[in-house]
Design an enzyme around this catalytic site. Structure first.
Site, PDB file in Angstrom:
ATOM      1  N   ARG A   3      87.567  36.794  77.005  1.00 17.32           N
ATOM      2  CA  ARG A   3      87.657  35.465  77.627  1.00 17.32           C
ATOM      3  C   ARG A   3      88.525  35.491  78.879  1.00 17.32           C
ATOM      4  O   ARG A   3      88.175  34.904  79.907  1.00 17.32           O
ATOM      5  CB  ARG A   3      88.228  34.441  76.639  1.00 17.32           C
ATOM      6  CG  ARG A   3      88.301  33.041  77.274  1.00 17.32           C
ATOM      7  CD  ARG A   3      89.169  32.107  76.468  1.00 17.32           C
ATOM      8  NE  ARG A   3      89.154  30.766  77.026  1.00 17.32           N
ATOM      9  CZ  ARG A   3      90.048  30.303  77.897  1.00 17.32           C
ATOM     10  NH1 ARG A   3      91.024  31.078  78.341  1.00 17.32           N
ATOM     11  NH2 ARG A   3      89.958  29.064  78.350  1.00 17.32           N
ATOM     12  N   ARG A  17      91.173  37.234  64.291  1.00 16.17           N
ATOM     13  CA  ARG A  17      90.484  37.747  65.477  1.00 16.17           C
ATOM     14  C   ARG A  17      91.365  38.785  66.158  1.00 16.17           C
ATOM     15  O   ARG A  17      92.582  38.636  66.172  1.00 16.17           O
ATOM     16  CB  ARG A  17      90.239  36.645  66.526  1.00 16.17           C
ATOM     17  CG  ARG A  17      89.981  35.291  66.012  1.00 16.17           C
ATOM     18  CD  ARG A  17      89.835  34.261  67.121  1.00 16.17           C
ATOM     19  NE  ARG A  17      89.046  34.692  68.233  1.00 16.17           N
ATOM     20  CZ  ARG A  17      87.832  34.232  68.515  1.00 16.17           C
ATOM     21  NH1 ARG A  17      87.295  33.303  67.776  1.00 16.17           N
ATOM     22  NH2 ARG A  17      87.174  34.672  69.559  1.00 16.17           N
ATOM     23  N   ASP A  73      84.929  21.093  75.248  1.00 12.55           N
ATOM     24  CA  ASP A  73      85.497  20.896  73.909  1.00 12.55           C
ATOM     25  C   ASP A  73      86.152  19.529  73.746  1.00 12.55           C
ATOM     26  O   ASP A  73      86.266  19.033  72.619  1.00 12.55           O
ATOM     27  CB  ASP A  73      86.558  21.965  73.617  1.00 12.55           C
ATOM     28  CG  ASP A  73      85.954  23.309  73.244  1.00 12.55           C
ATOM     29  OD1 ASP A  73      84.720  23.394  73.098  1.00 12.55           O
ATOM     30  OD2 ASP A  73      86.725  24.283  73.098  1.00 12.55           O
ATOM     31  N   ALA A  98      81.145  27.757  74.541  1.00 10.66           N
ATOM     32  CA  ALA A  98      81.427  27.944  75.966  1.00 10.66           C
ATOM     33  C   ALA A  98      80.181  27.611  76.804  1.00 10.66           C
ATOM     34  O   ALA A  98      80.278  27.003  77.871  1.00 10.66           O
ATOM     35  CB  ALA A  98      81.877  29.375  76.217  1.00 10.66           C
TER      36      ALA A  98
HETATM   37  C1  LIG Z   1      94.139  29.914  75.628  1.00 15.14           C
HETATM   38  C2  LIG Z   1      92.734  29.844  75.148  1.00 15.14           C
HETATM   39  C3  LIG Z   1      92.144  30.973  74.573  1.00 15.14           C
HETATM   40  C4  LIG Z   1      90.839  30.911  74.106  1.00 15.14           C
HETATM   41  N1  LIG Z   1      90.283  32.043  73.581  1.00 15.14           N
HETATM   42  C5  LIG Z   1      88.994  32.016  73.179  1.00 15.14           C
HETATM   43  C6  LIG Z   1      88.378  33.197  72.664  1.00 15.14           C
HETATM   44  O1  LIG Z   1      88.986  34.240  72.583  1.00 15.14           O
HETATM   45  N2  LIG Z   1      87.093  33.124  72.267  1.00 15.14           N
HETATM   46  C7  LIG Z   1      86.370  31.960  72.336  1.00 15.14           C
HETATM   47  O2  LIG Z   1      85.192  31.947  71.964  1.00 15.14           O
HETATM   48  N3  LIG Z   1      86.920  30.827  72.827  1.00 15.14           N
HETATM   49  C8  LIG Z   1      88.212  30.831  73.241  1.00 15.14           C
HETATM   50  N4  LIG Z   1      88.794  29.673  73.730  1.00 15.14           N
HETATM   51  C9  LIG Z   1      88.027  28.412  73.698  1.00 15.14           C
HETATM   52  C10 LIG Z   1      86.921  28.391  74.677  1.00 15.14           C
HETATM   53  O3  LIG Z   1      87.367  28.742  75.964  1.00 15.14           O
HETATM   54  C11 LIG Z   1      86.352  26.986  74.642  1.00 15.14           C
HETATM   55  O4  LIG Z   1      85.981  26.680  73.310  1.00 15.14           O
HETATM   56  C12 LIG Z   1      85.106  26.796  75.484  1.00 15.14           C
HETATM   57  O5  LIG Z   1      85.009  27.712  76.527  1.00 15.14           O
HETATM   58  C13 LIG Z   1      85.077  25.381  76.051  1.00 15.14           C
HETATM   59  O6  LIG Z   1      86.030  25.324  77.078  1.00 15.14           O
HETATM   60  P1  LIG Z   1      86.747  24.022  77.608  1.00 15.14           P
HETATM   61  O7  LIG Z   1      86.885  24.213  79.075  1.00 15.14           O
HETATM   62  O8  LIG Z   1      86.102  22.805  77.113  1.00 15.14           O
HETATM   63  O9  LIG Z   1      88.166  24.059  76.891  1.00 15.14           O
HETATM   64  P2  LIG Z   1      89.365  25.110  77.016  1.00 15.14           P
HETATM   65  O10 LIG Z   1      88.881  26.473  77.278  1.00 15.14           O
HETATM   66  O11 LIG Z   1      90.211  24.884  75.817  1.00 15.14           O
HETATM   67  O12 LIG Z   1      90.158  24.621  78.331  1.00 15.14           O
HETATM   68  C14 LIG Z   1      90.924  23.450  78.373  1.00 15.14           C
HETATM   69  C15 LIG Z   1      91.935  23.590  79.501  1.00 15.14           C
HETATM   70  O13 LIG Z   1      92.591  22.340  79.712  1.00 15.14           O
HETATM   71  C16 LIG Z   1      93.960  22.550  79.950  1.00 15.14           C
HETATM   72  N5  LIG Z   1      94.663  21.308  79.618  1.00 15.14           N
HETATM   73  C17 LIG Z   1      94.827  20.765  78.374  1.00 15.14           C
HETATM   74  N6  LIG Z   1      95.481  19.584  78.484  1.00 15.14           N
HETATM   75  C18 LIG Z   1      95.724  19.367  79.810  1.00 15.14           C
HETATM   76  C19 LIG Z   1      96.365  18.337  80.538  1.00 15.14           C
HETATM   77  N7  LIG Z   1      96.877  17.259  79.933  1.00 15.14           N
HETATM   78  N8  LIG Z   1      96.448  18.445  81.885  1.00 15.14           N
HETATM   79  C20 LIG Z   1      95.914  19.530  82.527  1.00 15.14           C
HETATM   80  N9  LIG Z   1      95.306  20.551  81.869  1.00 15.14           N
HETATM   81  C21 LIG Z   1      95.202  20.478  80.530  1.00 15.14           C
HETATM   82  C22 LIG Z   1      94.268  23.742  79.033  1.00 15.14           C
HETATM   83  O14 LIG Z   1      95.445  24.401  79.422  1.00 15.14           O
HETATM   84  C23 LIG Z   1      93.027  24.604  79.201  1.00 15.14           C
HETATM   85  O15 LIG Z   1      93.136  25.487  80.287  1.00 15.14           O
HETATM   86  C24 LIG Z   1      90.107  29.695  74.195  1.00 15.14           C
HETATM   87  C25 LIG Z   1      90.699  28.552  74.764  1.00 15.14           C
HETATM   88  C26 LIG Z   1      92.000  28.624  75.249  1.00 15.14           C
HETATM   89  C27 LIG Z   1      92.621  27.399  75.881  1.00 15.14           C
END
Ligand SMILES: Cc1cc2nc3c(=O)[nH]c(=O)nc-3n(C[C@H](O)[C@H](O)[C@H](O)COP(=O)(O)OP(=O)(O)OC[C@H]3O[C@@H](n4cnc5c(N)ncnc54)[C@H](O)[C@@H]3O)c2cc1C
Length: 427
Positions: free
Chosen positions: A109, A187, A307, A320
């Site tokens: 990731r 994991r 998410d 993702a």
């Molecule tokens: C640290 C981390 C590690 C992960 N590792 C894996 C993995 O190994 N394998 C896997 O399948 N999925 C992993 N995931 C989850 C995966 O990335 C998500 O399920 C998917 O890609 C959907 O992504 P998203 O952008 O909706 O959410 P996310 O990937 O969770 O991103 C949300 C982002 O919003 C930011 N954020 C939260 N609150 C605030 C706020 N108030 N103000 C500004 N920014 C904020 C967070 O820091 C984060 O960068 C991980 C997520 C994170 C955050």
């Protein structure tokens, strides 16, 4: 893109995960001014294996240079070997029938995230780090966020702040609590060096090809993938866990606890777990959230994406990908609506996405139960039954084309107050 259909539009995006980065890139490609707020103070190499199906693979491939950067770091195997917990070979699932659907990208990731992040910056997305959004606001003509006490306004806000979203509370008007799913995942992402030392596991460090193997047992499954010329290995172990809900990508895991979940299993699985450095082991609790009634704020200038709107179980292998589809769809809707009709775009985004996302979410439960609830005597007689369903309606899907195709009829049905779900057309 030759034209800049979104020029003059200012889009604020919260969260630099795959949802936020995709929305930012896709809005920027169309000429919008984009500011992306990320609470983390720097971009770190977090997480382990993540999977992007061919439905999101095609999104990466539209971004110049990204596919070329992803190829050398991603996993490339032509199939997945299923074995029973006692190491009896069950069946090999080969992906060749899916080639026409496009390309998958599975890898670390943090590494994939870094490539996408750099692409966003290269096309002019402004990413503000250490910028935790503490409040959201909207009026009839604008929407905005509060960061460190400063109010910043734009035409709309796309909130991709992840599973623990605070934007969700703003949109819903109440806090949506997660529930335990009854499962958790150990994991790991590790070097294959420790595996090379044991004849039981040395075969995994094959520099000539990537390997993908799954061992299945009653209510437990263990999947291993190797990549990067046999130097890296990732494994996930999904098991029953009734512990209280605490979602975290960094909660430490313990080798002895992981071993207890595979008692009586083949020594190969034990050897892989025992070779894992404990600082490379994460204990991740899987939670459920019921589908939200809406992803859109009352004035339709703030929308949840990724998410924040719809957390996925990993057994869907689509979390993702669906978060990226959200980002693309939102950008297409904003392009087609234009600056004067932003609420129309935001409502259309939700309507186009809602049913598809929830149908895909369900596959996380059905895939998991197919493995976990299996009768292993039957499985050995009919190993076909453990193959992952690979549905073309999920994987052979172009969310960008779909949004262009259904936007006008979606808006018409919204105006007519009809509840006909547009995304069904593609199911
Ligand atoms: C640290 C981390 C590690 C992960 N590792 C894996 C993995 O190994 N394998 C896997 O399948 N999925 C992993 N995931 C989850 C995966 O990335 C998500 O399920 C998917 O890609 C959907 O992504 P998203 O952008 O909706 O959410 P996310 O990937 O969770 O991103 C949300 C982002 O919003 C930011 N954020 C939260 N609150 C605030 C706020 N108030 N103000 C500004 N920014 C904020 C967070 O820091 C984060 O960068 C991980 C997520 C994170 C955050």
């Amino acid at each position: 893109m030759d034209s800049q259909p979104c020029s003059g539009l200012k889009v604020l995006i919260v969260g630099a995960g795959f949802a936020g980065l995709t929305a930012a890139i896709e809005c920027r490609r169309r000429g919008a001014d984009v500011i992306l707020f990320e609470s983390a103070k720097d971009r770190r190499q977090l997480g382990d294996i993540i999977s992007f199906g061919s439905n999101s693979g095609r999104i990466f491939r539209r971004w110049p240079g990204v596919e070329e950067a992803l190829d050398p770091i991603c996993h490339h195997s032509d199939g997945l070997d299923f074995r029973a917990f006692d190491d009896d070979f069950l069946i090999r699932q080969i992906w060749d029938s899916e080639e026409a659907w496009g390309k998958r990208f599975n890898g670390h990731r943090g590494e994939i995230h870094g490539i996408v992040w750099n692409h966003a910056v290269s096309i002019g997305v402004e990413i503000r780090l250490s910028s935790k959004v503490s409040e959201y606001f909207e009026t009839d003509t604008e929407a905005g966020v509060v960061v460190h006490g400063e109010k910043i306004s734009g035409d709309c806000v796309l909130a991709g702040d992840g599973v623990r979203s605070t934007a969700r509370t703003i949109v819903l008007g109440f806090e949506d609590k997660p529930k335990s799913s009854g499962y958790a995942v150990y994991r790991s992402w590790m070097s294959t060096e420790p595996l090379k030392k044991d004849p039981l596991t040395a075969w995994l460090a094959d520099p000539s090809k990537d390997l993908h193997v799954g061992w299945l047992g009653p209510d437990v499954h263990f999947l291993v993938a190797t990549l990067q010329n046999g130097t890296a290995c990732s494994w996930v172990l999904t098991h029953k866990d009734e512990a209280d809900v605490e979602e975290s990508w960094s909660a430490p895991g313990y080798v002895e606890d992981a071993i207890k979940t595979v008692e009586g299993w083949t020594p190969i699985v034990h050897a892989i777990i025992r070779a894992t450095p404990e600082d490379r082991l994460v204990d991740w609790k899987l939670v459920f959230r019921d589908p939200l009634p809406t992803w859109v704020s009352p004035k339709a200038r703030i929308a949840l994406i990724g998410d924040a709107a719809h957390p996925f179980l990993p057994t869907s292998i689509q979390g993702a990908s669906q978060s990226m589809e959200d980002g693309v769809t939102a950008a297409v809707c904003l392009e087609l609506a234009g600056k004067s009709k932003v609420p129309e775009a935001i409502r259309a985004y939700e309507k186009i996405r809602y049913e598809r996302v929830h149908a895909v979410q369900q596959t996380g439960v059905t895939n998991r139960d197919n493995w976990h609830k299996a009768d292993f005597d039957q499985v050995k007689k009919n190993p076909e039954s453990v193959k992952l369903p690979r549905q073309p309606w999920i994987l052979n899907f172009d969310c960008q084309q779909h949004a262009y195709d259904v936007y006008a009829e979606t808006v018409k049905s919204l105006q007519a107050g009809s509840d006909v779900p547009q995304s069904r057309a593609a199911l």
